[in-house]
Structures are given as structure tokens and as C-alpha cells.
Design an enzyme around this catalytic site. Sequence first.
Site, mmCIF file in Angstrom:
data_model
loop_
_atom_site.group_PDB
_atom_site.id
_atom_site.type_symbol
_atom_site.label_atom_id
_atom_site.label_comp_id
_atom_site.label_asym_id
_atom_site.label_seq_id
_atom_site.Cartn_x
_atom_site.Cartn_y
_atom_site.Cartn_z
ATOM 1 N N TYR A 189 -2.719 -9.579 -26.404
ATOM 2 C CA TYR A 189 -3.994 -8.854 -26.455
ATOM 3 C C TYR A 189 -4.650 -8.992 -27.826
ATOM 4 O O TYR A 189 -5.169 -8.013 -28.363
ATOM 5 C CB TYR A 189 -3.779 -7.384 -26.092
ATOM 6 C CG TYR A 189 -3.647 -7.115 -24.608
ATOM 7 C CD1 TYR A 189 -4.480 -7.737 -23.670
ATOM 8 C CD2 TYR A 189 -2.702 -6.210 -24.124
ATOM 9 C CE1 TYR A 189 -4.362 -7.486 -22.306
ATOM 10 C CE2 TYR A 189 -2.576 -5.945 -22.752
ATOM 11 C CZ TYR A 189 -3.422 -6.585 -21.858
ATOM 12 O OH TYR A 189 -3.312 -6.318 -20.511
ATOM 13 N N GLU A 205 -1.660 -18.035 -22.717
ATOM 14 C CA GLU A 205 -0.748 -16.969 -22.278
ATOM 15 C C GLU A 205 0.535 -17.542 -21.668
ATOM 16 O O GLU A 205 1.622 -17.006 -21.901
ATOM 17 C CB GLU A 205 -1.477 -16.050 -21.286
ATOM 18 C CG GLU A 205 -2.571 -15.245 -21.972
ATOM 19 C CD GLU A 205 -3.492 -14.477 -21.015
ATOM 20 O OE1 GLU A 205 -3.224 -14.459 -19.797
ATOM 21 O OE2 GLU A 205 -4.482 -13.899 -21.497
ATOM 22 N N LYS A 214 2.214 -4.833 -14.249
ATOM 23 C CA LYS A 214 2.371 -3.932 -15.390
ATOM 24 C C LYS A 214 3.363 -2.802 -15.069
ATOM 25 O O LYS A 214 3.747 -2.613 -13.910
ATOM 26 C CB LYS A 214 0.992 -3.377 -15.778
ATOM 27 C CG LYS A 214 -0.002 -4.472 -16.227
ATOM 28 C CD LYS A 214 -1.326 -3.847 -16.649
ATOM 29 C CE LYS A 214 -2.321 -4.896 -17.128
ATOM 30 N NZ LYS A 214 -3.562 -4.265 -17.662
ATOM 31 N N THR A 235 -11.623 -4.109 -14.092
ATOM 32 C CA THR A 235 -10.672 -3.549 -15.063
ATOM 33 C C THR A 235 -10.463 -2.055 -14.853
ATOM 34 O O THR A 235 -9.326 -1.579 -14.813
ATOM 35 C CB THR A 235 -11.194 -3.798 -16.504
ATOM 36 O OG1 THR A 235 -11.371 -5.203 -16.699
ATOM 37 C CG2 THR A 235 -10.234 -3.235 -17.535
ATOM 38 N N ASN A 255 -3.820 -0.113 -14.590
ATOM 39 C CA ASN A 255 -4.458 -0.837 -13.487
ATOM 40 C C ASN A 255 -3.564 -1.902 -12.832
ATOM 41 O O ASN A 255 -4.056 -2.903 -12.345
ATOM 42 C CB ASN A 255 -5.788 -1.422 -13.959
ATOM 43 C CG ASN A 255 -5.631 -2.253 -15.227
ATOM 44 O OD1 ASN A 255 -4.522 -2.547 -15.643
ATOM 45 N ND2 ASN A 255 -6.749 -2.651 -15.819
ATOM 46 N N HIS A 311 -2.295 -7.813 -14.463
ATOM 47 C CA HIS A 311 -3.053 -8.638 -15.418
ATOM 48 C C HIS A 311 -3.250 -10.026 -14.829
ATOM 49 O O HIS A 311 -2.385 -10.507 -14.090
ATOM 50 C CB HIS A 311 -2.285 -8.779 -16.736
ATOM 51 C CG HIS A 311 -2.819 -9.872 -17.631
ATOM 52 N ND1 HIS A 311 -3.939 -9.703 -18.416
ATOM 53 C CD2 HIS A 311 -2.433 -11.170 -17.804
ATOM 54 C CE1 HIS A 311 -4.194 -10.848 -19.054
ATOM 55 N NE2 HIS A 311 -3.296 -11.749 -18.699
#
Length: 138
Positions: A49, A130, A9, A91, A116, A119
Site C-alpha cells: 500500500y 504486487e 482479507k 471500495t 471489504n 483486494h
Amino acid sequence: MEKTFFIIKPDGVRRALIGQVIDRMEHRGFVIENLLMCQVTKDLLAQHYEALVDRPFYPSIEAYMMSGPVVIGVLTGADVIQSWRKMMGATNPTDALPGTIRGDFAHGAEGASIENIVHGSDSPESAAREIALWFGHD
Ligand code: IDP
Ligand code: MG
């Protein structure tokens, strides 16, 4: 061999953690089958998402995930979906154990979003969906 979809991320890229995250995958013996740096678009993120778009905190997730480039990829190996989830940790970094990526590198308190680092798909169905969504094929 099982496949999973991962994202490093924007906070992971910004903090120069790409190498350390990839290093953990390779040390574990997983094979990186696809790898790409890109900027997430609003539409793609909303599809990714889809289970969270209606939540009140979704705008903060969107701001976080679009705050800079990400690295996306496909990881292959035996039981890689659950193994990668374990390597990521919980998470919320507050709950993530030391030794996990989130437990070692994140503290999670950056405004309204939970930042965080990484993913990983949470099931075979999510992984297939995905991978197809981000790479256009499985
Ligand atoms: P996961 O990334 O561990 O699978 P999910 O529940 O699928 O967790 O949520 C996706 C991402 O959305 C999280 O990694 C985190 O960045 C963000 N997020 C999840 N729940 C919250 C929340 O309650 N507030 C803010 N951000 C959240
Ligand atoms: Mg998830």
C-alpha cells in the site's frame, strides 16, 4: 493471458468466506495460478500500500490487514484485472452493487478502516509489482 494479484482479507477469512470467493473466481472461468495462506507483515503491507502509507487512516488499514491471516493468490484469464475489480465491487461497501463480493458480503462499518473482504490489483503495472512483491517472482 493476463494475471492479477488478489487477497482475501482477514475479515473474509474470519467470516469463513474463502470458499465462496474462490467459487466465484472458478465459476467465472478464471484460473487460480498460485494460492497461499499467510500472516501479513508490517513492511510487506507498507510496500503493498505504498500509495496509502502517508494517509492519516493508514494505521487503521494496518490494524485491519494484520488482524488475522489472509489468503493471497494469482488469478489468470482474459482481462482478469478489470473483471476481478468489477467482481469485487466499489471500495466502500456502501457503494458496492449487489452481486459484487463487497456488495453481497460487506457493510464496511468496522471502526476507522474500510473492511471489504477482498483486494485486486488495479492495473497491469500494479499486478506485476504486487505479484513480484508477494510471491518473489512474476
Ligand atoms: P481498493 O481496495 O478498492 O483498490 P484503495 O483505494 O486502493 O481501494 O484502498 C485500499 C484499501 O484501503 C481499501 O480496500 C480499504 O480497505 C482501505 N481504505 C481505502 N480508503 C480508506 C479510507 O478512506 N478509510 C479507511 N480505509 C480505507
Ligand atoms: Mg487499490
